[in-house]
Enzyme design. Structure first.
Site, mmCIF file in Angstrom:
data_model
loop_
_atom_site.group_PDB
_atom_site.id
_atom_site.type_symbol
_atom_site.label_atom_id
_atom_site.label_comp_id
_atom_site.label_asym_id
_atom_site.label_seq_id
_atom_site.Cartn_x
_atom_site.Cartn_y
_atom_site.Cartn_z
ATOM 1 N N ASP A 45 23.006 -40.667 15.414
ATOM 2 C CA ASP A 45 23.894 -40.037 14.431
ATOM 3 C C ASP A 45 23.409 -38.617 14.161
ATOM 4 O O ASP A 45 22.343 -38.419 13.583
ATOM 5 C CB ASP A 45 23.872 -40.853 13.127
ATOM 6 C CG ASP A 45 24.830 -40.291 12.086
ATOM 7 O OD1 ASP A 45 25.978 -40.748 12.029
ATOM 8 O OD2 ASP A 45 24.414 -39.379 11.332
ATOM 9 N N TYR A 50 23.219 -30.341 11.082
ATOM 10 C CA TYR A 50 21.807 -30.679 11.288
ATOM 11 C C TYR A 50 21.138 -29.693 12.246
ATOM 12 O O TYR A 50 19.903 -29.649 12.335
ATOM 13 C CB TYR A 50 21.613 -32.107 11.827
ATOM 14 C CG TYR A 50 22.199 -33.212 10.962
ATOM 15 C CD1 TYR A 50 22.652 -32.972 9.661
ATOM 16 C CD2 TYR A 50 22.290 -34.513 11.441
ATOM 17 C CE1 TYR A 50 23.193 -33.980 8.887
ATOM 18 C CE2 TYR A 50 22.824 -35.532 10.669
ATOM 19 C CZ TYR A 50 23.282 -35.259 9.393
ATOM 20 O OH TYR A 50 23.816 -36.275 8.646
ATOM 21 N N LYS A 75 29.611 -34.759 13.416
ATOM 22 C CA LYS A 75 30.466 -34.592 12.229
ATOM 23 C C LYS A 75 30.958 -33.155 12.108
ATOM 24 O O LYS A 75 30.239 -32.214 12.462
ATOM 25 C CB LYS A 75 29.675 -34.947 10.953
ATOM 26 C CG LYS A 75 28.899 -36.250 11.073
ATOM 27 C CD LYS A 75 28.225 -36.663 9.783
ATOM 28 C CE LYS A 75 27.278 -37.830 10.029
ATOM 29 N NZ LYS A 75 25.943 -37.454 10.491
ATOM 30 N N HIS A 108 32.643 -34.620 7.513
ATOM 31 C CA HIS A 108 31.342 -34.840 6.866
ATOM 32 C C HIS A 108 31.455 -35.074 5.348
ATOM 33 O O HIS A 108 30.779 -35.937 4.794
ATOM 34 C CB HIS A 108 30.449 -33.631 7.152
ATOM 35 C CG HIS A 108 28.985 -33.927 7.140
ATOM 36 N ND1 HIS A 108 28.104 -33.359 8.015
ATOM 37 C CD2 HIS A 108 28.239 -34.745 6.348
ATOM 38 C CE1 HIS A 108 26.881 -33.803 7.768
ATOM 39 N NE2 HIS A 108 26.936 -34.648 6.760
HETATM 40 P P1 NAD Z 1 16.572 -42.452 5.200
HETATM 41 O O1 NAD Z 1 16.929 -43.334 4.064
HETATM 42 O O2 NAD Z 1 16.750 -42.916 6.598
HETATM 43 O O3 NAD Z 1 15.087 -42.014 4.914
HETATM 44 C C1 NAD Z 1 14.357 -41.290 5.828
HETATM 45 C C2 NAD Z 1 12.930 -41.185 5.303
HETATM 46 O O4 NAD Z 1 12.391 -42.503 5.115
HETATM 47 C C3 NAD Z 1 12.043 -40.541 6.371
HETATM 48 O O5 NAD Z 1 11.919 -39.184 6.136
HETATM 49 C C4 NAD Z 1 10.728 -41.257 6.184
HETATM 50 O O6 NAD Z 1 9.967 -40.520 5.257
HETATM 51 C C5 NAD Z 1 11.081 -42.548 5.558
HETATM 52 N N1 NAD Z 1 10.902 -43.681 6.513
HETATM 53 C C6 NAD Z 1 11.614 -43.932 7.639
HETATM 54 N N2 NAD Z 1 11.186 -45.062 8.218
HETATM 55 C C7 NAD Z 1 10.191 -45.536 7.434
HETATM 56 C C8 NAD Z 1 9.362 -46.677 7.496
HETATM 57 N N3 NAD Z 1 9.484 -47.570 8.471
HETATM 58 N N4 NAD Z 1 8.439 -46.851 6.514
HETATM 59 C C9 NAD Z 1 8.314 -45.963 5.510
HETATM 60 N N5 NAD Z 1 9.087 -44.867 5.385
HETATM 61 C C10 NAD Z 1 10.013 -44.657 6.344
HETATM 62 O O7 NAD Z 1 17.351 -41.053 4.965
HETATM 63 P P2 NAD Z 1 18.269 -40.131 5.828
HETATM 64 O O8 NAD Z 1 17.581 -39.607 7.022
HETATM 65 O O9 NAD Z 1 18.818 -39.124 4.902
HETATM 66 O O10 NAD Z 1 19.458 -41.086 6.280
HETATM 67 C C11 NAD Z 1 19.577 -41.619 7.593
HETATM 68 C C12 NAD Z 1 20.620 -40.866 8.375
HETATM 69 O O11 NAD Z 1 21.867 -40.877 7.677
HETATM 70 C C13 NAD Z 1 20.346 -39.367 8.536
HETATM 71 O O12 NAD Z 1 19.310 -39.091 9.451
HETATM 72 C C14 NAD Z 1 21.694 -38.887 8.957
HETATM 73 O O13 NAD Z 1 21.957 -39.215 10.300
HETATM 74 C C15 NAD Z 1 22.592 -39.701 8.016
HETATM 75 N N6 NAD Z 1 22.941 -38.956 6.784
HETATM 76 C C16 NAD Z 1 24.244 -38.646 6.570
HETATM 77 C C17 NAD Z 1 24.634 -37.959 5.438
HETATM 78 C C18 NAD Z 1 26.067 -37.640 5.221
HETATM 79 O O14 NAD Z 1 26.389 -36.874 4.298
HETATM 80 N N7 NAD Z 1 26.968 -38.182 6.018
HETATM 81 C C19 NAD Z 1 23.678 -37.562 4.488
HETATM 82 C C20 NAD Z 1 22.345 -37.890 4.723
HETATM 83 C C21 NAD Z 1 21.988 -38.605 5.854
#
Ligand code: NAD
Length: 275
Positions: A45, A50, A75, A108
């Site tokens: 994704d 990004y 997106k 988005h």
């Molecule tokens: P997430 O909830 O996936 O959190 C990521 C954070 O969690 C990492 O930086 C890391 O510090 C921690 N983490 C990951 N794996 C872990 C583990 N096994 N143990 C402990 N900590 C861990 O947050 P995200 O990246 O914002 O969300 C996932 C994806 O969603 C994004 O990468 C993106 O592709 C999407 N996203 C979309 C939007 C949107 O507006 N559509 C907004 C934000 C994110």
């Protein structure tokens, strides 16, 4: 490890678990995506905003994995909304990804103040018809935004990608989407690390009971609710950990205990005002 497929309202299927690359630096993205593909991830994704579509594309090309075994989402960003600009934004994303088509193209954010998401959706409908966006959907759309698309356009979005984690579960959007056959993707499935989700005693004790990590328990909670997740990590051991959530099951009581953590605690932008 076999990742379950979720069937969408347009007949396509999406792997329920993938990798998100929000805030993965462009300089690191090719390595992270390549490692994820080696581990077995097949769903990535990304988004124009990004700034790493090109690097995602390089990792895909280098992997040698047949295109139809991969699921790639990108997106359309807010300032590309509108009839005149949306098509061009899509073409540029495809160019950067070096792909002929994406599996999923999302608007988005709704940006209601711009009032362009309905005409932008019309462009996405055409992109789907052209075969270059297999599925089309939206992100951060609340009920009112979804309702307008249902009322004023022809294609029901296949997906709504929304902020969803234990403190912020958006039950009304989720129920509305499900009632209309729209699948939910949970962004920020681990709360983006912005609150101590993985240290909450409810989560830690369930993790101990299963011999799993707190992150695996939270991801498993998402999976058992039927939402699609793509947690982000740049660390190989966490990529492995986050992918290893299909060999245990939470009980009904454990699921309910996690659902009971709801606080209305948004960690990201407000869909009504984000512009
Ligand atoms: P997430 O909830 O996936 O959190 C990521 C954070 O969690 C990492 O930086 C890391 O510090 C921690 N983490 C990951 N794996 C872990 C583990 N096994 N143990 C402990 N900590 C861990 O947050 P995200 O990246 O914002 O969300 C996932 C994806 O969603 C994004 O990468 C993106 O592709 C999407 N996203 C979309 C939007 C949107 O507006 N559509 C907004 C934000 C994110």
């Amino acid at each position: 490890m076999t990742v379950p497929l979720i069937r969408l309202n347009d007949g396509a299927s999406i792997p329920q678990l993938g990798l998100g690359v929000f805030r993965v630096d462009a300089g690191e993205t090719e390595r992270v995506v390549s490692e994820a593909l080696e581990i077995g991830y097949r769903h990535i994704d990304t988004a124009k905003i990004y700034g790493n579509e090109e690097e995602v594309g390089r990792a895909i090309a280098a992997s040698g994995i047949p295109r139809d075994e991969l699921y790639i989402t990108t997106k359309l960003y807010n300032d590309d909304q509108g009839r005149a600009t949306a098509r061009d934004a899509f073409e540029r994303s495809l160019d950067r990804l070096d792909l002929e088509r994406v599996d999923l193209y999302l608007i988005h954010w709704p940006c209601p103040a711009r009032d362009l998401y309905v005409e932008t959706w019309r462009v996405l409908e055409q992109l789907q018809q052209s075969g270059r966006a297999t599925s089309i959907g939206v992100s951060n759309f609340l009920e009112a935004h979804l309702q307008r698309l249902l009322d004023e356009t022809d294609v029901v979005p296949a997906i709504d990608q929304i902020e969803l984690h234990p403190y912020h579960q958006q039950p009304s959007v989720t129920a509305f989407a499900r009632a209309h056959g729209i699948a939910i993707e949970s962004w920020g499935p681990l709360g983006q690390g912005k609150y101590p989700l993985l240290e909450l005693p409810e989560i830690v004790s369930i993790a101990r009971a299963h011999g799993k990590s707190p992150a695996q328990v939270v991801l498993r909670w998402h999976i058992q609710q039927g939402t699609i997740v793509f947690p982000k990590s740049t660390r190989r051991e966490r990529l492995v950990e986050n992918f290893d959530v299909f060999d245990f099951e939470l009980s009904v009581e454990e699921q309910a205990a996690i659902t009971g953590l709801e606080r209305g605690g948004r960690v990201g932008g407000d869909p009504n005002t984000a512009s």
